[in-house]
Design an enzyme around this catalytic site. Structure first.
Site, PDB file in Angstrom:
ATOM      1  N   HIS A 154       2.611   3.197  -9.127  1.00 18.63           N
ATOM      2  CA  HIS A 154       2.409   1.792  -9.362  1.00 18.63           C
ATOM      3  C   HIS A 154       3.568   1.127 -10.084  1.00 18.63           C
ATOM      4  CE1 HIS A 154      -1.567   1.878  -7.597  1.00 18.63           C
ATOM      5  NE2 HIS A 154      -2.152   2.751  -8.699  1.00 18.63           N
ATOM      6  N   LEU A 179      11.485 -19.735  -3.329  1.00 17.72           N
ATOM      7  CA  LEU A 179      10.327 -18.978  -2.487  1.00 17.72           C
ATOM      8  C   LEU A 179       9.128 -19.435  -3.415  1.00 17.72           C
ATOM      9  CD1 LEU A 179       9.447 -16.502  -0.906  1.00 17.72           C
ATOM     10  CD2 LEU A 179       9.582 -15.313  -2.897  1.00 17.72           C
ATOM     11  N   ASP A 205       0.808  -1.135   0.031  1.00 18.57           N
ATOM     12  CA  ASP A 205      -0.070   0.047   0.062  1.00 18.57           C
ATOM     13  C   ASP A 205       0.725   1.107   0.019  1.00 18.57           C
ATOM     14  OD1 ASP A 205      -2.136   1.451   0.330  1.00 18.57           O
ATOM     15  OD2 ASP A 205      -2.611   1.199   2.183  1.00 18.57           O
TER      16      ASP A 205
END
Ligand code: FPP
Length: 242
Positions: A40, A133, A23
């Site tokens: 963004h 991962l 955020d």
């Protein structure tokens, strides 16, 4: 990797699964008099850095919130901008393989444009054998939406006679979620000064630890992740016990 001791008497129990709410992109851009799209883009670059770093330190699972079921309320050009950032990232998907990161998308993908669905299928297929991962990207994701899907799925199994009402347990609900087979997040990080969950992993986060900070997502660097993990390691998780 997950038991990292400063000395033999004080082992650090690392989180297996970290979930992040990315955020603050819009505010990061505003502070620099840039369009939200620049925020963004910066957020996307930062996401890649944090995913790589998480892989490097041996984290098992990282889940990031890229686009929620509520984010469709944003102006159409902003939605298009985020989808285009995602397209660019997915076109680069061969990098997942090179980086040994296994990517999975969680959320209601079926309603997304066909080209994005195809790119997602390619990215998941290309990285399926990666041993590093596990990276979950939450896209068109909402925790309540996920639960509604799960309940419908279970109801259908009951109608078909594949299970009974008594078979509805915490385990069968968990196994009907997008995160089936994965450990619940131990640790949820939300930068940008907001203190809410925003419909993120609401079932899975029942016993998660939380970490909040004023840092805006594009400024959230590996050193902040390290600081958050250090804080996590000092927490005393009791899971309802004493
Ligand atoms: C929240 O910041 C951010 C989003 C809703 C979009 C997050 C998307 C990215 C970081 C790009 C993801 C890309 C990939 C490849 C996974 P905000 O816009 O709500 O910021 P604000 O609260 O400051 O306005």
């Amino acid at each position: 990797m997950f038991l990292k001791g400063k000395n033999k008497n004080a082992p650090r129990i690392m989180p297996r699964h970290i979930a992040i709410i990315m955020d603050g992109n819009g505010r990061w851009a505003k502070k620099r008099a840039l369009p939200r799209s620049a925020g963004h883009s910066a957020g996307s670059k930062n996401f890649k850095d944090i995913a790589r770093y998480s892989n490097k330190i041996g984290l098992e699972y990282l889940t990031v919130y890229a686009f929620s079921t509520e984010n469709w309320k944003r102006p159409a050009d902003e939605v298009e901008n985020i989808m285009n950032i995602l397209r660019d990232y997915l076109k680069d998907a061969k990098n997942f393989k090179d980086e040994n990161i296994k990517v999975k998308f969680i959320g209601n993908i079926a309603v997304l444009p066909d080209d994005i669905k195809d790119l997602i299928a390619d990215a998941e297929e290309n990285s399926k054998d990666a041993t590093g991962l596990h990276l979950n990207i939450a896209l068109n994701y909402g925790g309540r939406d996920e639960l509604v899907f799960a309940f419908k799925d279970l109801a259908n199994s009951i109608i078909k006679g594949e299970m009974s009402v008594d078979d509805i347990t915490e385990e069968t609900v968990s196994n009907a979620l997008y995160t089936k087979g994965q450990p619940d997040p131990d640790f949820i990080i939300r930068p940008s000064g907001e203190y809410r969950l925003s419909n993120y992993l609401i079932w899975q986060s029942a016993y998660a630890e939380f970490w909040f900070s004023d840092i805006l997502w594009p400024d959230f660097k590996p050193k902040h992740l390290e600081q958050a993990i250090d804080d996590y390691c000092k927490r005393n998780r009791r899971f309802g016990g004493v």
